[in-house]
Design a protein around this motif. Structure first.
Motif, PDB file in Angstrom:
ATOM      1  N   PRO A  17       0.786  -1.331   0.027  1.00 63.14           N
ATOM      2  CA  PRO A  17      -0.050  -0.016  -0.031  1.00 63.14           C
ATOM      3  C   PRO A  17       0.883   1.126  -0.088  1.00 63.14           C
ATOM      4  CG  PRO A  17      -0.744  -1.477   1.764  1.00 63.14           C
ATOM      5  CD  PRO A  17       0.638  -2.079   1.203  1.00 63.14           C
ATOM      6  N   GLU A  18       0.651   2.273  -0.974  1.00 62.02           N
ATOM      7  CA  GLU A  18       1.540   3.537  -0.919  1.00 62.02           C
ATOM      8  C   GLU A  18       1.342   4.246   0.354  1.00 62.02           C
ATOM      9  OE1 GLU A  18       0.627   6.371  -4.022  1.00 62.02           O
ATOM     10  OE2 GLU A  18       1.195   4.892  -5.580  1.00 62.02           O
ATOM     11  N   GLU A  19       0.549   4.154   1.444  1.00 68.19           N
ATOM     12  CA  GLU A  19       0.609   4.751   2.439  1.00 68.19           C
ATOM     13  C   GLU A  19       1.544   4.162   3.468  1.00 68.19           C
ATOM     14  OE1 GLU A  19      -2.910   3.463   5.312  1.00 68.19           O
ATOM     15  OE2 GLU A  19      -3.797   3.567   3.374  1.00 68.19           O
ATOM     16  N   LEU A  20       2.111   2.719   2.908  1.00 70.13           N
ATOM     17  CA  LEU A  20       3.009   2.144   3.891  1.00 70.13           C
ATOM     18  C   LEU A  20       4.510   2.271   3.378  1.00 70.13           C
ATOM     19  CD1 LEU A  20       1.402  -1.238   5.057  1.00 70.13           C
ATOM     20  CD2 LEU A  20       1.370   0.812   6.189  1.00 70.13           C
ATOM     21  N   LEU A  21       4.416   2.499   2.156  1.00 69.63           N
ATOM     22  CA  LEU A  21       5.735   2.743   1.396  1.00 69.63           C
ATOM     23  C   LEU A  21       6.817   3.506   2.247  1.00 69.63           C
ATOM     24  CD1 LEU A  21       6.917   1.724  -0.998  1.00 69.63           C
ATOM     25  CD2 LEU A  21       6.140   3.788  -2.336  1.00 69.63           C
ATOM     26  N   PRO A  22       6.591   4.791   2.755  1.00 72.87           N
ATOM     27  CA  PRO A  22       7.700   5.559   3.359  1.00 72.87           C
ATOM     28  C   PRO A  22       8.537   4.683   4.569  1.00 72.87           C
ATOM     29  CG  PRO A  22       5.755   7.004   3.223  1.00 72.87           C
ATOM     30  CD  PRO A  22       5.236   5.603   2.758  1.00 72.87           C
ATOM     31  N   ALA A  23       7.920   3.815   5.247  1.00 74.19           N
ATOM     32  CA  ALA A  23       8.365   2.934   6.259  1.00 74.19           C
ATOM     33  C   ALA A  23       9.017   1.597   5.752  1.00 74.19           C
ATOM     34  CB  ALA A  23       7.261   2.942   7.216  1.00 74.19           C
ATOM     35  N   TRP A  24       8.800   1.332   4.625  1.00 71.60           N
ATOM     36  CA  TRP A  24       8.943   0.050   3.980  1.00 71.60           C
ATOM     37  C   TRP A  24      10.542  -0.123   4.087  1.00 71.60           C
ATOM     38  CZ3 TRP A  24       5.917  -4.136   2.974  1.00 71.60           C
ATOM     39  CH2 TRP A  24       6.533  -5.111   2.227  1.00 71.60           C
ATOM     40  N   GLU A  25      11.047  -1.345   4.727  1.00 72.37           N
ATOM     41  CA  GLU A  25      12.489  -1.408   5.040  1.00 72.37           C
ATOM     42  C   GLU A  25      12.917  -2.526   3.834  1.00 72.37           C
ATOM     43  OE1 GLU A  25      13.021  -2.235   8.986  1.00 72.37           O
ATOM     44  OE2 GLU A  25      12.511  -0.205   9.637  1.00 72.37           O
ATOM     45  N   GLY A  26      11.950  -3.327   3.367  1.00 71.19           N
ATOM     46  CA  GLY A  26      12.673  -4.475   2.401  1.00 71.19           C
ATOM     47  C   GLY A  26      12.821  -5.864   3.222  1.00 71.19           C
ATOM     48  N   THR A  27      12.487  -5.957   4.354  1.00 71.62           N
ATOM     49  CA  THR A  27      12.678  -7.134   5.164  1.00 71.62           C
ATOM     50  C   THR A  27      11.201  -7.668   5.496  1.00 71.62           C
ATOM     51  OG1 THR A  27      12.923  -5.858   7.184  1.00 71.62           O
ATOM     52  CG2 THR A  27      14.907  -6.474   6.095  1.00 71.62           C
ATOM     53  N   GLU A  28      10.279  -6.966   5.362  1.00 64.39           N
ATOM     54  CA  GLU A  28       9.046  -7.322   5.903  1.00 64.39           C
ATOM     55  C   GLU A  28       8.633  -8.507   5.278  1.00 64.39           C
ATOM     56  OE1 GLU A  28       9.294  -3.064   6.090  1.00 64.39           O
ATOM     57  OE2 GLU A  28      10.005  -4.556   4.783  1.00 64.39           O
ATOM     58  N   ALA A  29       8.774  -9.179   4.199  1.00 67.11           N
ATOM     59  CA  ALA A  29       8.250 -10.379   3.550  1.00 67.11           C
ATOM     60  C   ALA A  29       9.034 -11.588   3.652  1.00 67.11           C
ATOM     61  CB  ALA A  29       8.056 -10.061   1.983  1.00 67.11           C
ATOM     62  N   GLU A  30      10.045 -11.306   4.624  1.00 71.80           N
ATOM     63  CA  GLU A  30      10.900 -12.455   4.896  1.00 71.80           C
ATOM     64  C   GLU A  30       9.948 -13.811   5.312  1.00 71.80           C
ATOM     65  OE1 GLU A  30      13.874 -11.087   7.408  1.00 71.80           O
ATOM     66  OE2 GLU A  30      15.101 -10.181   5.859  1.00 71.80           O
ATOM     67  N   ASP A  31       9.119 -13.509   6.214  1.00 72.84           N
ATOM     68  CA  ASP A  31       8.241 -14.938   6.593  1.00 72.84           C
ATOM     69  C   ASP A  31       7.445 -15.605   5.301  1.00 72.84           C
ATOM     70  OD1 ASP A  31       9.233 -14.457   8.955  1.00 72.84           O
ATOM     71  OD2 ASP A  31       7.448 -13.290   9.601  1.00 72.84           O
ATOM     72  N   VAL A  32       7.613 -15.071   4.383  1.00 72.19           N
ATOM     73  CA  VAL A  32       6.786 -15.698   3.053  1.00 72.19           C
ATOM     74  C   VAL A  32       7.466 -16.409   1.855  1.00 72.19           C
ATOM     75  CG1 VAL A  32       4.482 -14.824   3.786  1.00 72.19           C
ATOM     76  CG2 VAL A  32       5.881 -13.707   2.200  1.00 72.19           C
ATOM     77  N   ILE A  33       8.979 -16.527   2.208  1.00 69.58           N
ATOM     78  CA  ILE A  33       9.653 -16.871   1.096  1.00 69.58           C
ATOM     79  C   ILE A  33       9.342 -18.113   0.399  1.00 69.58           C
ATOM     80  CG2 ILE A  33      12.287 -17.395   0.619  1.00 69.58           C
ATOM     81  CD1 ILE A  33      13.162 -15.348   2.732  1.00 69.58           C
TER      82      ILE A  33
END
Length: 161
Positions: A17-33
């Motif tokens: 979601p664009e509203e979450l983009l400013p805080a996106w760190e690139g590690t959030e999806a590690e649990d669904v690899i």
């Protein structure tokens, strides 16, 4: 033709979601690899992920379908194959999630600054694609289609429930 994100270093794309983009760190999806299609919750939002392999991906807005380049020399037969597949009975239900609003599809490992820079740079290679969705619950379904004997695409469509 379609705008393609031609690779992912992480083998995982995320619909952020664009509203979450400013805080996106690139590690959030590690649990669904491990999954080809998955989701997780972040700050009250469902995040759809596509992955399993570093395949190029695009968004087709009219059929609300993500297409991943599985085996193909080009994408010339993609749109007719997708249109023909819409009525097929062989779609596989994967998951359901709540989506709605403005999103960015990008490599899940990219940080916010890189994603924002890509969205501003129309002349560089695409690293992010904007996606807009009406708010509702969606069922995600998957299907592999052959656009010709030498071309295969993995499809994930969003069906409004």
């Amino acid at each position: 033709m379609a705008t393609w994100l031609d690779h992912t270093d992480f083998a995982r794309y995320a619909l952020i979601p664009e509203e979450l983009l400013p805080a996106w760190e690139g590690t959030e999806a590690e649990d669904v690899i491990g999954a080809y299609v998955a989701s997780f919750r972040l700050a009250g939002h469902d995040i759809l992920t596509l992955g399993g392999e570093p395949l190029p991906v695009t968004w087709l807005a009219e059929p609300r379908t993500f297409a991943r380049w599985y085996e193909a020399d080009d994408d010339t037969g993609l749109l007719p194959a997708v249109r023909a597949a819409m009525a097929a009975d062989s779609w596989e239900d994967v998951l359901t999630l709540e989506l709605g609003g403005r999103y960015v599809l990008t490599d899940a490992a990219y940080e916010a600054d890189r994603i924002a820079a890509s969205l501003r740079d129309a002349d560089g290679p695409a690293e992010a694609i904007r996606v807009e969705l009406p708010p509702r619950r969606y069922r995600v379904q998957s299907l592999i289609v052959d656009s010709d004997p030498m071309s295969r695409f993995m499809l994930e469509r969003l069906l409004a429930e």
